[in-house]
Design a protein around this motif. Sequence first.
Motif, PDB file in Angstrom:
ATOM      1  N   HIS A  45       3.458   1.503  -7.970  1.00 49.14           N
ATOM      2  CA  HIS A  45       2.361   0.805  -8.638  1.00 49.14           C
ATOM      3  C   HIS A  45       2.902  -0.167  -9.691  1.00 49.14           C
ATOM      4  O   HIS A  45       2.420  -1.298  -9.812  1.00 49.14           O
ATOM      5  CB  HIS A  45       1.407   1.821  -9.263  1.00 49.14           C
ATOM      6  CG  HIS A  45       0.132   1.216  -9.741  1.00 49.14           C
ATOM      7  ND1 HIS A  45      -0.412   1.513 -10.958  1.00 49.14           N
ATOM      8  CD2 HIS A  45      -0.713   0.328  -9.157  1.00 49.14           C
ATOM      9  CE1 HIS A  45      -1.527   0.819 -11.112  1.00 49.14           C
ATOM     10  NE2 HIS A  45      -1.736   0.103 -10.040  1.00 49.14           N
ATOM     11  N   TYR A  57       4.206  -3.224  -7.934  1.00 48.79           N
ATOM     12  CA  TYR A  57       3.115  -4.094  -7.487  1.00 48.79           C
ATOM     13  C   TYR A  57       2.557  -4.888  -8.668  1.00 48.79           C
ATOM     14  O   TYR A  57       2.313  -6.099  -8.570  1.00 48.79           O
ATOM     15  CB  TYR A  57       2.010  -3.283  -6.822  1.00 48.79           C
ATOM     16  CG  TYR A  57       0.782  -4.103  -6.565  1.00 48.79           C
ATOM     17  CD1 TYR A  57       0.734  -4.994  -5.504  1.00 48.79           C
ATOM     18  CD2 TYR A  57      -0.326  -4.039  -7.407  1.00 48.79           C
ATOM     19  CE1 TYR A  57      -0.368  -5.795  -5.274  1.00 48.79           C
ATOM     20  CE2 TYR A  57      -1.432  -4.827  -7.179  1.00 48.79           C
ATOM     21  CZ  TYR A  57      -1.459  -5.708  -6.113  1.00 48.79           C
ATOM     22  OH  TYR A  57      -2.543  -6.484  -5.904  1.00 48.79           O
ATOM     23  N   GLU A  89       0.834  -1.200   0.000  1.00 50.09           N
ATOM     24  CA  GLU A  89       0.000   0.000   0.000  1.00 50.09           C
ATOM     25  C   GLU A  89       0.864   1.242   0.000  1.00 50.09           C
ATOM     26  O   GLU A  89       2.082   1.167   0.119  1.00 50.09           O
ATOM     27  CB  GLU A  89      -0.913   0.010   1.222  1.00 50.09           C
ATOM     28  CG  GLU A  89      -0.154   0.117   2.533  1.00 50.09           C
ATOM     29  CD  GLU A  89      -1.039   0.000   3.752  1.00 50.09           C
ATOM     30  OE1 GLU A  89      -2.273  -0.083   3.609  1.00 50.09           O
ATOM     31  OE2 GLU A  89      -0.501   0.009   4.860  1.00 50.09           O
ATOM     32  N   TRP A 109      -2.459  -1.207  -3.026  1.00 49.24           N
ATOM     33  CA  TRP A 109      -2.154  -1.289  -4.458  1.00 49.24           C
ATOM     34  C   TRP A 109      -3.203  -2.144  -5.179  1.00 49.24           C
ATOM     35  O   TRP A 109      -3.533  -1.869  -6.330  1.00 49.24           O
ATOM     36  CB  TRP A 109      -0.759  -1.876  -4.683  1.00 49.24           C
ATOM     37  CG  TRP A 109       0.359  -1.009  -4.195  1.00 49.24           C
ATOM     38  CD1 TRP A 109       1.253  -1.323  -3.223  1.00 49.24           C
ATOM     39  CD2 TRP A 109       0.723   0.300  -4.646  1.00 49.24           C
ATOM     40  NE1 TRP A 109       2.144  -0.283  -3.035  1.00 49.24           N
ATOM     41  CE2 TRP A 109       1.834   0.719  -3.903  1.00 49.24           C
ATOM     42  CE3 TRP A 109       0.200   1.164  -5.603  1.00 49.24           C
ATOM     43  CZ2 TRP A 109       2.452   1.953  -4.088  1.00 49.24           C
ATOM     44  CZ3 TRP A 109       0.815   2.398  -5.788  1.00 49.24           C
ATOM     45  CH2 TRP A 109       1.919   2.783  -5.042  1.00 49.24           C
TER      46      TRP A 109
END
Length: 157
Positions: free
Chosen positions: A149, A152, A73, A88
């Motif tokens: 991001h 992830y 996150e 995420w």
Amino acid sequence: MNRVIRREGNISTFIGWMLVVMAILAFITVILLAIFAEPALLIFLFTPVIALIGAWVNFHMGSRARLEITPEEFIWCGFTGRPHRIAWRDLDRILLPVPGSRYRLAAAARLRDGRIVEIDSLWLSPTNPANILSPPDHTEAQRALIDGHKAYLARAF
């Protein structure tokens, strides 16, 4: 990927240490004046106590104000208030603000359910002269959010 962005937190910590030193010097001065000049001057011992309270506030604020990127996150919070967090897995995309947007808007997060959450740069002090005279540069925070991001997505798929 773990990353923490703090701007004013370092300044706040520095001011906290300055207040600790000033409080110690004020405490020593009041004690010496009370011993050698007038015992009634002990009433001024509240001054170092107030300085130490100010130091604690600066240490606390400096440790809170941040943008933190973790593998699961990202969290952003200011000097006061509750931390904001987005996982995420709930995020569809990081959107960069258009030129001319509010100066504290660092980015926006479009969630998978269609909502858009604005990510204000709460880690920047609104009273810092550098932030008042010119709009702050959010490039580092934007890059960290986009890279987090991407990391992830690379793990998830």
